[in-house]
Design a protein around this motif. Sequence first.
Motif, PDB file in Angstrom:
ATOM      1  N   LEU A   1      -4.617 -14.078  -5.546  1.00  0.00           N
ATOM      2  CA  LEU A   1      -4.463 -12.685  -5.939  1.00  0.00           C
ATOM      3  C   LEU A   1      -4.983 -11.748  -4.857  1.00  0.00           C
ATOM      4  N   SER A   2      -6.092 -12.121  -4.252  1.00  0.00           N
ATOM      5  CA  SER A   2      -6.627 -11.309  -3.153  1.00  0.00           C
ATOM      6  C   SER A   2      -5.660 -11.261  -1.979  1.00  0.00           C
ATOM      7  N   LEU A   3      -5.097 -12.412  -1.629  1.00  0.00           N
ATOM      8  CA  LEU A   3      -4.127 -12.432  -0.530  1.00  0.00           C
ATOM      9  C   LEU A   3      -2.839 -11.718  -0.901  1.00  0.00           C
ATOM     10  N   ALA A   4      -2.477 -11.719  -2.171  1.00  0.00           N
ATOM     11  CA  ALA A   4      -1.281 -10.982  -2.591  1.00  0.00           C
ATOM     12  C   ALA A   4      -1.430  -9.489  -2.316  1.00  0.00           C
ATOM     13  N   TRP A   5      -2.624  -8.940  -2.571  1.00  0.00           N
ATOM     14  CA  TRP A   5      -2.858  -7.529  -2.259  1.00  0.00           C
ATOM     15  C   TRP A   5      -2.861  -7.290  -0.756  1.00  0.00           C
ATOM     16  N   MET A   6      -3.357  -8.256   0.010  1.00  0.00           N
ATOM     17  CA  MET A   6      -3.328  -8.105   1.466  1.00  0.00           C
ATOM     18  C   MET A   6      -1.901  -8.145   2.001  1.00  0.00           C
ATOM     19  N   PHE A   7      -1.103  -9.073   1.470  1.00  0.00           N
ATOM     20  CA  PHE A   7       0.276  -9.191   1.923  1.00  0.00           C
ATOM     21  C   PHE A   7       1.121  -8.022   1.433  1.00  0.00           C
ATOM     22  N   LEU A   8       0.649  -7.303   0.417  1.00  0.00           N
ATOM     23  CA  LEU A   8       1.400  -6.151  -0.082  1.00  0.00           C
ATOM     24  C   LEU A   8       1.583  -5.099   1.001  1.00  0.00           C
ATOM     25  N   VAL A   9       0.534  -4.856   1.783  1.00  0.00           N
ATOM     26  CA  VAL A   9       0.624  -3.840   2.830  1.00  0.00           C
ATOM     27  C   VAL A   9       1.689  -4.231   3.844  1.00  0.00           C
ATOM     28  N   ALA A  10       1.690  -5.506   4.247  1.00  0.00           N
ATOM     29  CA  ALA A  10       2.732  -5.952   5.174  1.00  0.00           C
ATOM     30  C   ALA A  10       4.105  -5.903   4.510  1.00  0.00           C
ATOM     31  N   ALA A  11       4.172  -6.221   3.217  1.00  0.00           N
ATOM     32  CA  ALA A  11       5.463  -6.214   2.523  1.00  0.00           C
ATOM     33  C   ALA A  11       6.032  -4.808   2.422  1.00  0.00           C
ATOM     34  N   GLU A  12       5.170  -3.811   2.209  1.00  0.00           N
ATOM     35  CA  GLU A  12       5.665  -2.449   2.044  1.00  0.00           C
ATOM     36  C   GLU A  12       5.940  -1.754   3.366  1.00  0.00           C
ATOM     37  N   LEU A  13       5.739  -2.459   4.448  1.00  0.00           N
ATOM     38  CA  LEU A  13       6.232  -1.968   5.736  1.00  0.00           C
ATOM     39  C   LEU A  13       7.713  -2.259   5.910  1.00  0.00           C
ATOM     40  N   ILE A  14       8.299  -3.053   4.999  1.00  0.00           N
ATOM     41  CA  ILE A  14       9.712  -3.415   5.097  1.00  0.00           C
ATOM     42  C   ILE A  14      10.530  -2.311   4.428  1.00  0.00           C
ATOM     43  N   ALA A  15      10.734  -1.226   5.128  1.00  0.00           N
ATOM     44  CA  ALA A  15      11.622  -0.138   4.678  1.00  0.00           C
ATOM     45  C   ALA A  15      11.310   0.306   3.258  1.00  0.00           C
ATOM     46  N   ALA A  16      10.013   0.472   2.935  1.00  0.00           N
ATOM     47  CA  ALA A  16       9.625   0.907   1.602  1.00  0.00           C
ATOM     48  C   ALA A  16       9.549   2.430   1.550  1.00  0.00           C
ATOM     49  N   THR A  17       9.903   2.984   0.407  1.00  0.00           N
ATOM     50  CA  THR A  17       9.781   4.428   0.183  1.00  0.00           C
ATOM     51  C   THR A  17       8.774   4.743  -0.915  1.00  0.00           C
ATOM     52  N   LYS A  18       8.227   3.692  -1.552  1.00  0.00           N
ATOM     53  CA  LYS A  18       7.207   3.850  -2.571  1.00  0.00           C
ATOM     54  C   LYS A  18       6.201   2.727  -2.418  1.00  0.00           C
ATOM     55  N   GLY A  19       4.991   3.004  -2.879  1.00  0.00           N
ATOM     56  CA  GLY A  19       3.954   1.991  -2.841  1.00  0.00           C
ATOM     57  C   GLY A  19       2.730   2.478  -2.093  1.00  0.00           C
ATOM     58  N   VAL A  20       1.605   1.804  -2.331  1.00  0.00           N
ATOM     59  CA  VAL A  20       0.363   2.180  -1.673  1.00  0.00           C
ATOM     60  C   VAL A  20       0.438   1.883  -0.180  1.00  0.00           C
ATOM     61  N   GLY A  21       1.117   0.816   0.183  1.00  0.00           N
ATOM     62  CA  GLY A  21       1.314   0.531   1.595  1.00  0.00           C
ATOM     63  C   GLY A  21       2.140   1.601   2.291  1.00  0.00           C
ATOM     64  N   TYR A  22       3.088   2.176   1.569  1.00  0.00           N
ATOM     65  CA  TYR A  22       3.855   3.285   2.132  1.00  0.00           C
ATOM     66  C   TYR A  22       2.962   4.491   2.375  1.00  0.00           C
TER      67      TYR A  22
END
Length: 309
Positions: free
Chosen positions: A234-255
């Motif tokens: 779960l901790s790594l899922a939140w870490m990977f979220l930031v990298a995931a939302e760099l993939i052309a995201a328009t919403k999200g905390v990583g955005y």
Amino acid sequence: MADPIPLPATLQAKSKLGKPQAQAHGQTEAARPRGARAATARRRGWPHDDGYRPGRFTGWIVPLLFLLAVEAGARLDWIPARLLPPPSELAHTLWSLAQRGELLPHIAASLARVAAGFVIGSVLAVALGLLVGISRRAEALLEPSFQALRAIPSLAWIPLLLLWLGIDETPKVVLIAIGAFFPVYLNLVAGIRDIDHKLIEVGTSSGLSTGELIRHILLPASLPYLFAGLRGGLSLAWMFLVAAELIAATKGVGYLLSDGRESSRPDLVLAAILILALLGKISDSLLRAVEQKSLDWRDARRQSSQQKS
């Protein structure tokens, strides 16, 4: 009948002294109050805490002191506000986002992606971890590949996932699932390998099938390891979220992080980091509550063993 062999003088002296000392020791233990004996039992346990029990809000002391120190440093011009904005400015930024109706959609998008990726990655990890844990043939076939894939950084997956899956939600969820997979898989395999073989022999001799053996012996015995892996995943899922939302995201905390970097707004970047920290802590606390509920039997057994001792 032959007379008994007399004891040496030194042994006779020890035997004479031994009984009064043992009796005195027993009387001392019996005379001690029950609370003192319980405190001694607690001190013998691990971790060594001398009976300390933290309060409900003990964990908030360090973060609150840090925020107060940053606020005071910014007010006294000891810390440049352009590099580290004070917490009051971060609160104003979050309030502005909430008033404009932008904060909740970003949080909801990130929560949905983490939940989907974590569930997919954990389910696959449990299935493959059980397979590798109970089959040496599966271990020989799969373990080297998993160890090699585990060493690939999260950002290295992004170009490949973009080529394969496009720019919609699918590559984001897949990347988060990859991050959640390996901690769960590794901990479950370690837990299965650490199970006492006598338990497995009892199960097989009792006529349990493979499914019943997994359900009644392997999974319950490896639950502590599994929950440790789930919390790490779960901790790594939140870490990977930031990298995931760099993939052309328009919403999200990583955005929000990316937007704050591009617009040179450290307050927005730090506000997004604070949101990630709070969401990660809340989700970990929920999973920890499930862990404690599922492992009540272990605490009960530990308490009974301490009472017997």
